[in-house]
Design an enzyme around this catalytic site. Structure first.
Site, PDB file in Angstrom:
ATOM      1  N   SER A 155     -52.224  25.108   5.136  1.00 30.52           N
ATOM      2  CA  SER A 155     -51.770  24.639   3.829  1.00 30.52           C
ATOM      3  C   SER A 155     -52.541  23.409   3.380  1.00 30.52           C
ATOM      4  O   SER A 155     -53.492  23.538   2.613  1.00 30.52           O
ATOM      5  CB  SER A 155     -50.263  24.372   3.857  1.00 30.52           C
ATOM      6  OG  SER A 155     -49.780  24.167   2.559  1.00 30.52           O
ATOM      7  N   GLY A 179     -47.829  20.667   4.630  1.00 24.32           N
ATOM      8  CA  GLY A 179     -46.732  19.977   3.973  1.00 24.32           C
ATOM      9  C   GLY A 179     -47.185  19.135   2.799  1.00 24.32           C
ATOM     10  O   GLY A 179     -46.476  18.214   2.369  1.00 24.32           O
ATOM     11  N   GLY A 180     -48.385  19.439   2.275  1.00 23.26           N
ATOM     12  CA  GLY A 180     -48.860  18.720   1.101  1.00 23.26           C
ATOM     13  C   GLY A 180     -49.068  17.243   1.328  1.00 23.26           C
ATOM     14  O   GLY A 180     -49.045  16.455   0.385  1.00 23.26           O
TER      15      GLY A 180
END
Length: 534
Positions: A205, A116-117
């Protein structure tokens, strides 16, 4: 599905009440750390025996944009029902444990840390629920325990300055939270049936897992890195901390106050007011230095050999890695930048010419077909293909090349068949959606074969068994697992040798051919400069 209470007598925590779901039990919202303040370092939570610990309800998540889960479903292009999740700046450091019922002890532990960055996410999002994966492990006769953790996000995870430090603030709190969760697991997981000496960290991610390899303190035994490494979102220079802090003070109208009053206001202001005042794009991300001693990573350092005479710490305690990408992981780059802006192609060309110089920039343009003959749409797609290759594909092979011990590579090629921009592509997050088996009702029979195979391979890896032959660059044994294919009749995963004739990896070799002319780090830095608007 029948849901009943389940009680566990934990040797350190006392009686713990969880939720039984057929073959599994879940202990939800278990606190692993305490916070003196929203910007303070986490302190390992040591609960003494006493009243029964109620672990039947999900815990609060870190404050973050309320539409985060909808945005992630939009990336996957398929939604799931989800619960109402509270947010709290001080009570968000909790974890969810999913374990087999009546299983033997010393089971492998798999810890999933969401991406989710570093801006969005929760351990209670349904796409990450471990129940089905643990059920699959039971069916396979190789049971595991799954754990989802929360950590602080955005400004709450990364706002830092020398001024904050004087009043108890610390740098890179999100990473400290994750580290503390891993230490809590080492101390307490045996009482839930897990083996604290057999922990697999699974990250997607965001770059957490590969960043933790810089720890001198052993944190896990195996690493699975899915669609992102420290070369996707490199630690920023320490100077960014002060720049961010000054911007936040201005945006919250606190700059005019004395230092002590500013810090007090930052601690007392409702979290939702802070979220509302801070625009997207502020770089609340890991920064170099500090007590975690994070370097500003580049491709050369990530070969994991000696860096300035110092051996990479993780090589001494992380036994094996599994690392892979989706065929179009670069789809997340488009999400980060938003819809293509006017003159995107020209801005890309201008930025690369400034950073690389005309000759090297032209080599990139020609290699990827970003030429005058290409249409605007073709050139835009070529830009994302370049971004995909330098941010996702190249790091996979660089890590595997530089890892001294066992390294396992996978390529996820199953195309997304749900409606949306990336239909027909294996886009970012699709491998995670398949891994946890929570989308199986929305998959075809062939796609369920891919999901099932992927889950079984991770279970094998966590159980210290080789899921497929290792990648060995020195011996020219370039093994990789390929999940799915454009031809859905070949959806069952196979082992291939890459690169070579009839290459099912379906990966371009363009970036590696270019690297003979331009170092990978230079191309990576050029893309970062463009993404930052330079």
């Amino acid at each position: 599905m029948t849901i009943n209470e389940h009680f566990l007598d934990h040797p350190l925590l006392g009686k713990v009440r969880g939720q039984q779901h057929d073959q599994t039990v879940q202990f939800l919202g278990v606190k692993y750390a305490s916070l003196a303040g929203r910007f303070s370092p986490p302190v390992l939570y040591n609960r003494s025996k006493g009243e029964t610990l109620d672990a039947t309800k999900i815990g609060p998540a870190s404050p973050s944009p309320s539409d985060g889960i909808e945005n992630e479903f939009a990336l996957i292009q398929q939604a799931l029902p989800y619960p109402q999740i509270e947010q709290s700046d001080l009570d968000c450091l909790n974890l969810n444990i999913t374990a087999p019922i009546n299983a033997s002890y010393n089971l492998p532990v798999v810890v999933f840390v969401h991406g989710g960055g570093f801006m969005i996410g929760s351990n209670a999002w349904p796409q990450y629920n471990f129940r089905r994966l643990v059920n699959l492990s039971i069916k396979e006769g190789s049971p595991i325990i799954g754990i989802n953790i929360n950590y602080r996000l955005g400004a709450f995870g990364f706002l830092y300055s020398e001024e904050l430090a004087k009043f108890g603030g610390s740098q890179n709190n999100a990473l400290h939270d994750q580290r503390t969760a891993l230490l809590w697991i080492q101390k307490y997981i045996a009482g839930f049936g897990g083996d604290p000496t057999n922990v697999t960290f699974v990250g997607e991610s965001a770059v957490s897992g590969t960043l933790h390899l810089h720890s001198k303190l052993p944190l896990f035994n195996r690493l699975v890195s899915m669609g992102g490494t420290n070369l996707l979102m490199k630690p920023l220079p320490e100077s960014v901390n002060e720049q961010n802090y000054e911007k936040v003070l201005h945006l919250l109208n606190l700059y005019h106050l004395p230092a002590q009053d500013r810090v007090k206001a930052l601690h007392d202001m409702p979290a939702e007011n802070i979220l509302a005042a801070l625009p997207p794009g502020l770089p609340f991300l890991p920064t170099s230095g500090g007590d975690l001693d994070l370097p500003v990573n580049n491709f050369e350092e990530t070969y994991l050999g000696e860096s300035q005479g110092i051996m990479h710490p993780g090589k001494s305690w992380c036994k094996e890695i599994m690392i892979g990408d989706c065929q179009m992981d670069g789809s997340i780059l488009l999400a980060l930048m938003g819809p293509p802006k006017p003159a995107l192609v020209q801005r890309f060309k201008d930025s690369f010419e400034r950073f690389l110089g005309s000759r090297d920039a032209l080599s990139v343009f020609e290699a990827y077909g970003i030429t005058e003959a290409a249409s605007e749409e073709e050139a835009e797609m070529a830009i994302w293909q370049f971004g995909n290759d330098i941010c996702f594909l190249a790091p996979v092979l660089v890590y595997a090349h530089g890892w001294d011990q066992n390294a396992y590579i996978y390529f996820f090629n199953e195309p997304n068949t749900w409606e949306g921009q990336w239909k027909g592509h294996a886009n970012h997050l699709l491998d995670v959606a398949y891994l946890f088996q929570n989308y199986n009702e929305s998959l075809t029979d062939d796609q369920r074969v891919t999901a099932n195979t992927f889950g079984k391979d991770l279970i094998q890896f966590a159980n210290q068994r080789s899921p497929w032959p290792v990648f060995n660059f020195a011996a020219k044994e370039l093994n990789a697992k390929v999940y799915g294919a454009k031809d859905l009749q070949q959806a069952a995963a196979r082992v291939e040798i890459i690169p070579g004739p009839n290459n099912r990896s379906e990966r371009r070799q363009t970036i590696f051919q270019l690297s003979l002319l331009i170092p990978l780090t230079r191309m990576s830095d050029a893309l970062a400069s463009f993404m930052n608007g330079n």
